[in-house]
Structures are given as structure tokens and as C-alpha cells.
Design a protein around this motif. Sequence first.
Motif, PDB file in Angstrom:
ATOM      1  N   ALA A 169       0.802  -1.272   0.086  1.00 57.02           N
ATOM      2  CA  ALA A 169      -0.092   0.055  -0.077  1.00 57.02           C
ATOM      3  C   ALA A 169       1.022   1.402  -0.064  1.00 57.02           C
ATOM      4  O   ALA A 169       0.550   2.263  -0.886  1.00 57.02           O
ATOM      5  N   GLU A 170       1.964   1.151   0.846  1.00 53.11           N
ATOM      6  CA  GLU A 170       3.008   2.588   1.008  1.00 53.11           C
ATOM      7  C   GLU A 170       3.497   2.622  -0.631  1.00 53.11           C
ATOM      8  O   GLU A 170       3.459   3.685  -0.944  1.00 53.11           O
ATOM      9  N   LEU A 171       3.951   1.708  -1.123  1.00 52.87           N
ATOM     10  CA  LEU A 171       4.765   1.840  -2.339  1.00 52.87           C
ATOM     11  C   LEU A 171       3.833   2.174  -3.406  1.00 52.87           C
ATOM     12  O   LEU A 171       4.126   3.001  -4.269  1.00 52.87           O
ATOM     13  N   LEU A 172       2.600   1.496  -3.662  1.00 51.00           N
ATOM     14  CA  LEU A 172       1.518   2.213  -4.673  1.00 51.00           C
ATOM     15  C   LEU A 172       1.207   3.530  -4.170  1.00 51.00           C
ATOM     16  O   LEU A 172       1.236   4.408  -5.322  1.00 51.00           O
ATOM     17  N   SER A 173       1.100   4.013  -2.958  1.00 58.06           N
ATOM     18  CA  SER A 173       0.826   5.113  -2.788  1.00 58.06           C
ATOM     19  C   SER A 173       1.928   6.147  -3.341  1.00 58.06           C
ATOM     20  O   SER A 173       1.627   7.180  -3.828  1.00 58.06           O
ATOM     21  N   ALA A 174       3.393   5.697  -3.044  1.00 58.09           N
ATOM     22  CA  ALA A 174       4.508   6.641  -3.622  1.00 58.09           C
ATOM     23  C   ALA A 174       4.639   6.692  -5.140  1.00 58.09           C
ATOM     24  O   ALA A 174       4.474   7.639  -5.696  1.00 58.09           O
ATOM     25  N   VAL A 175       4.200   5.628  -5.815  1.00 58.02           N
ATOM     26  CA  VAL A 175       3.905   5.681  -7.097  1.00 58.02           C
ATOM     27  C   VAL A 175       2.745   6.684  -7.705  1.00 58.02           C
ATOM     28  O   VAL A 175       3.229   7.496  -8.569  1.00 58.02           O
ATOM     29  N   VAL A 176       1.657   6.373  -6.795  1.00 63.48           N
ATOM     30  CA  VAL A 176       0.687   7.644  -7.169  1.00 63.48           C
ATOM     31  C   VAL A 176       1.003   9.094  -6.979  1.00 63.48           C
ATOM     32  O   VAL A 176       0.711   9.990  -7.509  1.00 63.48           O
ATOM     33  N   SER A 177       1.850   9.040  -5.899  1.00 65.11           N
ATOM     34  CA  SER A 177       2.277  10.461  -5.346  1.00 65.11           C
ATOM     35  C   SER A 177       3.049  11.128  -6.372  1.00 65.11           C
ATOM     36  O   SER A 177       3.301  12.511  -6.715  1.00 65.11           O
ATOM     37  N   PHE A 178       4.044  10.226  -7.201  1.00 70.40           N
ATOM     38  CA  PHE A 178       5.083  10.794  -8.170  1.00 70.40           C
ATOM     39  C   PHE A 178       4.165  11.251  -9.404  1.00 70.40           C
ATOM     40  O   PHE A 178       4.202  12.346  -9.893  1.00 70.40           O
ATOM     41  N   PHE A 179       3.275  10.417  -9.912  1.00 73.99           N
ATOM     42  CA  PHE A 179       2.459  10.677 -10.900  1.00 73.99           C
ATOM     43  C   PHE A 179       1.815  12.075 -10.746  1.00 73.99           C
ATOM     44  O   PHE A 179       2.088  13.003 -11.489  1.00 73.99           O
ATOM     45  N   GLU A 180       0.994  12.313  -9.724  1.00 70.91           N
ATOM     46  CA  GLU A 180       0.485  13.404  -9.258  1.00 70.91           C
ATOM     47  C   GLU A 180       1.432  14.691  -9.180  1.00 70.91           C
ATOM     48  O   GLU A 180       1.025  15.626  -9.728  1.00 70.91           O
ATOM     49  N   SER A 181       2.435  14.535  -8.739  1.00 69.97           N
ATOM     50  CA  SER A 181       3.701  15.607  -8.701  1.00 69.97           C
ATOM     51  C   SER A 181       3.909  15.928 -10.022  1.00 69.97           C
ATOM     52  O   SER A 181       4.540  17.271 -10.304  1.00 69.97           O
ATOM     53  N   VAL A 182       3.807  15.332 -11.105  1.00 62.11           N
ATOM     54  CA  VAL A 182       4.343  15.706 -12.387  1.00 62.11           C
ATOM     55  C   VAL A 182       3.169  15.990 -13.066  1.00 62.11           C
ATOM     56  O   VAL A 182       3.261  16.134 -14.633  1.00 62.11           O
ATOM     57  N   GLY A 183       1.807  15.739 -12.739  1.00 62.94           N
ATOM     58  CA  GLY A 183       0.732  16.354 -13.616  1.00 62.94           C
ATOM     59  C   GLY A 183       0.087  15.109 -14.052  1.00 62.94           C
ATOM     60  O   GLY A 183      -1.052  15.666 -14.822  1.00 62.94           O
ATOM     61  N   PHE A 280      -6.840  -3.294  -1.614  1.00 60.99           N
ATOM     62  CA  PHE A 280      -8.009  -2.298  -2.200  1.00 60.99           C
ATOM     63  C   PHE A 280      -8.392  -1.629  -1.336  1.00 60.99           C
ATOM     64  O   PHE A 280      -8.917  -0.370  -1.442  1.00 60.99           O
ATOM     65  N   GLU A 281      -8.749  -2.063  -0.077  1.00 59.76           N
ATOM     66  CA  GLU A 281      -9.390  -1.472   1.236  1.00 59.76           C
ATOM     67  C   GLU A 281      -8.495  -0.374   1.580  1.00 59.76           C
ATOM     68  O   GLU A 281      -8.956   0.894   1.759  1.00 59.76           O
ATOM     69  N   LEU A 282      -7.483  -0.666   1.739  1.00 60.79           N
ATOM     70  CA  LEU A 282      -6.421   0.413   2.076  1.00 60.79           C
ATOM     71  C   LEU A 282      -6.044   1.359   1.220  1.00 60.79           C
ATOM     72  O   LEU A 282      -6.164   2.674   1.452  1.00 60.79           O
ATOM     73  N   ALA A 283      -6.062   1.080  -0.237  1.00 61.53           N
ATOM     74  CA  ALA A 283      -5.883   1.876  -1.249  1.00 61.53           C
ATOM     75  C   ALA A 283      -7.165   3.093  -1.059  1.00 61.53           C
ATOM     76  O   ALA A 283      -6.897   4.444  -1.412  1.00 61.53           O
ATOM     77  N   GLU A 284      -8.382   2.610  -0.825  1.00 55.22           N
ATOM     78  CA  GLU A 284      -9.607   3.626  -0.587  1.00 55.22           C
ATOM     79  C   GLU A 284      -9.199   4.610   0.562  1.00 55.22           C
ATOM     80  O   GLU A 284      -9.329   5.811   0.258  1.00 55.22           O
ATOM     81  N   ASP A 285      -8.754   4.285   1.615  1.00 57.97           N
ATOM     82  CA  ASP A 285      -8.290   5.103   2.775  1.00 57.97           C
ATOM     83  C   ASP A 285      -7.180   5.933   2.549  1.00 57.97           C
ATOM     84  O   ASP A 285      -7.369   7.156   2.613  1.00 57.97           O
ATOM     85  N   TYR A 286      -6.336   5.409   1.690  1.00 54.19           N
ATOM     86  CA  TYR A 286      -5.151   6.112   1.234  1.00 54.19           C
ATOM     87  C   TYR A 286      -5.388   7.125   0.207  1.00 54.19           C
ATOM     88  O   TYR A 286      -4.867   8.015  -0.177  1.00 54.19           O
ATOM     89  N   GLY A 287      -6.623   7.004  -0.509  1.00 53.74           N
ATOM     90  CA  GLY A 287      -6.968   8.030  -1.330  1.00 53.74           C
ATOM     91  C   GLY A 287      -6.586   7.813  -2.770  1.00 53.74           C
ATOM     92  O   GLY A 287      -6.792   8.516  -3.517  1.00 53.74           O
ATOM     93  N   TYR A 288      -6.192   6.591  -3.076  1.00 58.68           N
ATOM     94  CA  TYR A 288      -5.824   6.419  -4.636  1.00 58.68           C
ATOM     95  C   TYR A 288      -6.466   5.028  -5.448  1.00 58.68           C
ATOM     96  O   TYR A 288      -5.811   4.428  -6.192  1.00 58.68           O
TER      97      TYR A 288
END
Length: 465
Positions: A169-183, A280-288
Motif C-alpha cells: 500500500a505504501e509503495l503504490l501510494s508513492a507511485v501515485v504521489s509521483f504521478f500526481e507530482s508531475v501532473g 484495495f481497502e487500504l487504497a480507498e483509505d489512502y485515497g488512490y
Amino acid sequence: AAGSSGTRRSAASDVAAPAAEVKGSAFTLDPPSGTRDFFPEDMRQQRWLFDRFREVAASYGFQEYDAPVLEHEELYKRKAGEEITEQMYNFRDKEGAAVTLRPEMTPSLARMVLQLMRAETGEIAAQLPLKWFAIPQCWRFETTQRGRRREHYQWNMDIVGVAGITAEAELLSAVVSFFESVGITSKDVGIKINSRKVLGAVLNNAGVPAERFAETCVIIDKLDKIGAAAVQKELTEKVGLSADVAQKIVAATGAKTLDEFAELAGVGESDEVKELRKLFELAEDYGYADWLQFDASVVRGLAYYTGVVFEAFDKAGVLRAICGGGRYDKLLELYGSKKEVPCVGFGFGDCVIVELLRERGVQPQLPVTVDFVVAAYNNDMLGKAMSVARRLRKAGKSVDVYPEAAKKVKKAFKYADKVGARKMAFVAPDEWENGLVSIKDLRCPPETPADKKQVNVPLAELDKV
Ligand SMILES: OCc1cccc(Br)n1
């Protein structure tokens, strides 16, 4: 020659004669096949991308590590038919040692973690979990006729020592954070999620021995490239499965939902299915969660994955996988660990993402720039100009010293424009006599009054301009 950014270079290929015509030349001006030069314009793009990687890594509490680009070939000797181990840039060094340019970073990470374990008599519990990242250049000896690249930089993020699904969940969040950081948004990119554990149950139920699991996954990973029939053929010929079992396995990878896949696997609400649901539940909580989709066909091509696997893809369906990763709980034991050390990680190449940014029109404009050009009015003032440059640099400014007396002021301003200067500092005898330096703002709006555009600044106040 195209630089890494794909733009045509004006330097080497336009102005210099082709190598054959360069007197006495025995070399080409181009870098070795499959490799890239990074001219300053390309380097600004790469630096920007790596800064985004580093920003995300830091915001997730990851520490940077590195290892030699040259590794023992033995580190990658896996017998699962992976492309990455079959295309090693390997050779014998002058002492006859079997070495290779690293094709990936994970084995180096595993080797370093095992050093820590060795140092602590097999226990690194005190330091776990480790959250490490690196941006290594990785190599493969791709056959030239395919004209593909032989090197890329790959952002690696790994969590060592967390058995639970929170690591994924942490690593997937980091991947999403990266994508969001570059638009990039979830409209542009999705992340396919699967679990080799669930696939393992399918294979187990189909009678595939556990020791054939890795190579079976490597073959299934080729589905997109070679198609179902070829995969089934390889499963029968290389793994020795019956045609019926091979067909069942390929059919299972076509499952559209986790429930369907679980049913095909005959595993019902098993622990591995529950684990995937938890993700998938954690991803809901994490917002991605909107970035994720279950996809039974994703197995990834590395032999050592043992659990959740994932890959990011562009929803326009134009590009290759953007990044990928997964859990690899057995790799450290393979390298001699006395016990299982749970690991999860991903690799994120520097090429596909640049194509995506360009396609989505979000590649940053990164012009060359400098705070000041300092120009001497005549040769007598060259040394004074350098003393002004030193003061400005000590005040934290970037300064480009115009390399000759600015006899033709127009030429000096043309130079300042070329290097993207914000301000011009003119060091002229009359002003210098009065302890002054003339500072011209080159970026102020055209309507700025002349006496604001150019001011004479006392030497002692240069640190305030
Ligand atoms: O992703 C496979 C890979 C490994 C090393 C170098 C390059 Br380019 N590509």
C-alpha cells in the motif's frame, strides 16, 4: 543524433563532419549503440525527473543507497528464462572475473541487506523495516537489430522487513504521489494489480510443481507479446504441462474480477484473496483506489516475485508499462539468508515516463538560466569584474562572467540573453571610481521606468541586489 529527450542535437550531428571525413578519426561522434548522451538541455530534464523521484522518496521516509554499476554475474544467475538475465551486458574482466553491468538493482539491494545481516550475526531486526531508494543506470545487451536501448535509469523503491500488505500500500501510494507530482492523473494512468499467490493456487490446483512456479510466471508474462497460443505452447514444451492445464491457466489470467479469478483458482476466500481485498481497502483509505484495477493477466517478468505484483500503464494504450513491481519474499534466502526476509519493491524507468509527459503536454520547460552576467567595460576592468562576481557568488547568486571586455555592449547583452541571465552587472571605470556597479534588470516588464531598469549599486550592497 537524437538526445535522450528525442530532440535533434545541433552540436555534433549538424556542424561536425561525419566521422569518416574527420581527419585521422577512428571513432564515431555518437555514443555506443543503445546508449544516450545527455546534453545540458537533456540533463536539465533528467535532473528535474530525478528531483521528483527524490522528493517522493523523501516524503515517504526512504533513504538513498547505491551500489557499483559493475556486479558479479553470479548475482543474476536465475534459471527461469527471464529476458533480463538472458540479455546481460556481461564479460570477463582482466583478472578473468565473470562480471556484468547490472541489469537491475534489486539483487544489489539484497546483497547489501545480507551484508547488514552478516554484520549482525544474521539479525538485522533492529534496523527493519528498511525503506531504501536508488536511481541506478541499468544495462542490457539488447540485440542491435531491434535497435532498442541498452541502458536506462530506473528509480527503485524497496521496503525490506514488512510481511504485511501495508508495504504494498505504501509503495503504490508513492507511485501515485509521483504521478500526481508531475501532473499525471488517474485519467491518464492506471495501475494493474494481481497476486502471484492467487496465481500460485491456480498452478498448484493444476498440478504445477512449486519449483516450476517462477518459470511458469515468466512465460505467462509474455502473453501480451506472444499471445495465448504461444504461451500455452511454451507451458507445455518448457514446463511440461498438459495442453488442458496450459489452456486452463491462460484462461484464468483472463478473469475480469478477483472473485472470478479466485473461483477459477478454486481458492475461494483464501488468505491471499483476503490480502488482495485488504490492499484495495487500504487504497480507498489512502485515497488512490481510483488508480487501481485488478488484472489477473499481470504477473510481471521477474522470477523472484512471490506475492502481489503491479504495473502502471497509460490508459491511451500507446506506451509500454511505465513502472512495475511486487513482493519478493524469497530472494534473500536465495542469496543465503538463514530466514525469510519479506521484501516489496518497484522499478520505474526514465524513458517511458518522459514519453508520457511529452504526450500529455506536461513536460516542464527548463530553459538555461543564471542570476547574473558580469561584464567588464574594458580590459582594465576584467579583474574588478571578477571581484564583483565573487561578491555576488558569496551572496548566493549564480554568476556567468562575460569572458572578454564588453567593447560591444550589444554583444554582451546577446550573450546574457543566450545564457538566460536575469540581470547584467556592468563594471565600468567611472562608476567603479565611485564604488558603484551598474546593474540592469533584464527580466522586468517593458513598461518599467528606465531609472528602475538600470541602477548603480554600491559594492557593499551587491549582496542585496
Ligand atoms: O527493463 C529492462 C531493462 C534493463 C536494463 C536496461 C534496459 Br534499457 N532495460
